[in-house]
Every structure is written in C-alpha cells, then in structure tokens.
Design a protein around this motif. Sequence first.
Motif, mmCIF file in Angstrom:
data_model
loop_
_atom_site.group_PDB
_atom_site.id
_atom_site.type_symbol
_atom_site.label_atom_id
_atom_site.label_comp_id
_atom_site.label_asym_id
_atom_site.label_seq_id
_atom_site.Cartn_x
_atom_site.Cartn_y
_atom_site.Cartn_z
ATOM 1 N N PHE A 26 0.819 -1.206 0.000
ATOM 2 C CA PHE A 26 0.000 0.000 0.000
ATOM 3 C C PHE A 26 0.862 1.268 0.000
ATOM 4 O O PHE A 26 0.605 2.206 -0.754
ATOM 5 C CB PHE A 26 -0.939 0.001 1.208
ATOM 6 N N GLU A 27 1.896 1.284 0.825
ATOM 7 C CA GLU A 27 2.755 2.461 0.897
ATOM 8 C C GLU A 27 3.456 2.699 -0.444
ATOM 9 O O GLU A 27 3.570 3.836 -0.904
ATOM 10 C CB GLU A 27 3.777 2.320 2.019
ATOM 11 N N LYS A 28 3.917 1.631 -1.081
ATOM 12 C CA LYS A 28 4.557 1.760 -2.398
ATOM 13 C C LYS A 28 3.556 2.334 -3.406
ATOM 14 O O LYS A 28 3.887 3.225 -4.188
ATOM 15 C CB LYS A 28 5.065 0.395 -2.867
ATOM 16 N N PHE A 29 2.331 1.836 -3.381
ATOM 17 C CA PHE A 29 1.266 2.335 -4.259
ATOM 18 C C PHE A 29 1.100 3.843 -4.066
ATOM 19 O O PHE A 29 1.057 4.604 -5.028
ATOM 20 C CB PHE A 29 -0.046 1.600 -3.944
ATOM 21 N N CYS A 30 0.998 4.276 -2.822
ATOM 22 C CA CYS A 30 0.784 5.694 -2.536
ATOM 23 C C CYS A 30 1.989 6.538 -2.917
ATOM 24 O O CYS A 30 1.840 7.604 -3.515
ATOM 25 C CB CYS A 30 0.457 5.895 -1.058
ATOM 26 N N ARG A 31 3.176 6.080 -2.574
ATOM 27 C CA ARG A 31 4.389 6.864 -2.826
ATOM 28 C C ARG A 31 4.615 7.103 -4.322
ATOM 29 O O ARG A 31 5.221 8.103 -4.703
ATOM 30 C CB ARG A 31 5.598 6.212 -2.191
ATOM 31 N N GLN A 32 4.123 6.222 -5.173
ATOM 32 C CA GLN A 32 4.259 6.400 -6.623
ATOM 33 C C GLN A 32 3.474 7.614 -7.113
ATOM 34 O O GLN A 32 3.695 8.092 -8.222
ATOM 35 C CB GLN A 32 3.753 5.162 -7.367
ATOM 36 N N ASN A 33 2.542 8.092 -6.294
ATOM 37 C CA ASN A 33 1.652 9.165 -6.737
ATOM 38 C C ASN A 33 1.791 10.459 -5.940
ATOM 39 O O ASN A 33 1.033 11.396 -6.157
ATOM 40 C CB ASN A 33 0.202 8.680 -6.661
ATOM 41 N N LEU A 34 2.737 10.517 -5.018
ATOM 42 C CA LEU A 34 2.843 11.688 -4.143
ATOM 43 C C LEU A 34 3.161 12.976 -4.894
ATOM 44 O O LEU A 34 2.684 14.039 -4.522
ATOM 45 C CB LEU A 34 3.883 11.460 -3.046
ATOM 46 N N SER A 35 3.960 12.901 -5.955
ATOM 47 C CA SER A 35 4.308 14.124 -6.677
ATOM 48 C C SER A 35 3.095 14.715 -7.390
ATOM 49 O O SER A 35 2.975 15.925 -7.526
ATOM 50 C CB SER A 35 5.431 13.861 -7.678
ATOM 51 N N GLU A 36 2.184 13.852 -7.817
ATOM 52 C CA GLU A 36 0.996 14.315 -8.540
ATOM 53 C C GLU A 36 -0.167 14.643 -7.598
ATOM 54 O O GLU A 36 -0.967 15.528 -7.879
ATOM 55 C CB GLU A 36 0.562 13.222 -9.527
#
Length: 145
Positions: A26-36
């Motif tokens: 879940f954390e990896k999923f979220c971190r992939q989108n933090l910049s956007e």
Amino acid sequence: MLSIVQRDHLTVKSELKLLNQVQQWFEKFCRQNLSEISWLENQLYRLNLALAEGFTNAVRHAHSALPPDTIIEIEVCLWMDKLEMRIWDYGQPFNPDAIAEPKPGTLQVGGYGWFLLRRLADRVVYERGSDGRNCLVIVKHATEQ
C-alpha cells in the motif's frame, strides 16, 4: 467526474504475518503518486492504519473459523480527490452499526476497531456481496491543508 489515477489489487492468505507485506504494498502504491497528488502524503499514515485495521479484522474475526489459506482480496483506487480501499473476506456477515461505540473513560470488549476506522476515514461501509463475500469499503477524500 475525475478519472482514476491508479488502481492496484493484492490477494493474500488470511494470515496476520502478512500484514507487513500488505502495508508495504500500500505504501509503495501511494508513494508512486505523491508528486501528482500532494494531499495523499498528509493522509498516508491514517490510510495505512485504516488498511491495517481492515485487514486484521478480516483475519481475526471474519476468517477466525476458516483455514489460513482462505484469501483476502484488497483493491486500492486513487483519484485526484479521493482514495478508496476495498477489502473482501469470506466470513459470516454482520452489521457493524450494531457495535456500540466505546464511551470515553469506560472499558468494553471489542468495537474499538470500527470506532477507529470511522475516525480515520470519511466513509466506511461493510456490505455483503451477491458473490457471498463481504466487502469493507474505506474512502478518504482530499482535504484542504
């Protein structure tokens, strides 16, 4: 209607020892989108805690009488303005609204998980599907910081 930014799905056995794997996914999923999606970073801890509570409830309660190889399916969908988690289990259905919320300063057996989930998310629904599974839906909307 905003289009979905990302969606992912994880299937795991009903074992508490897999909680760390679920949370890392879940954390990896979220971190992939933090910049956007900037609001997500401020909510990551709360959302990961809600996921952990939902997963452990499925293992400890819904699947307590089922074999450990009974699967739990998790889906996460992310839009620009919200995140939605779905956790499917094969346990007996129950009504979480029938669980009394703990009163401040008192002790009770059980019910704290649902109390916590309702505080962490904007919407929490637990429903029985036509396929015989239960689905816990946890929704968090973007908040203005």
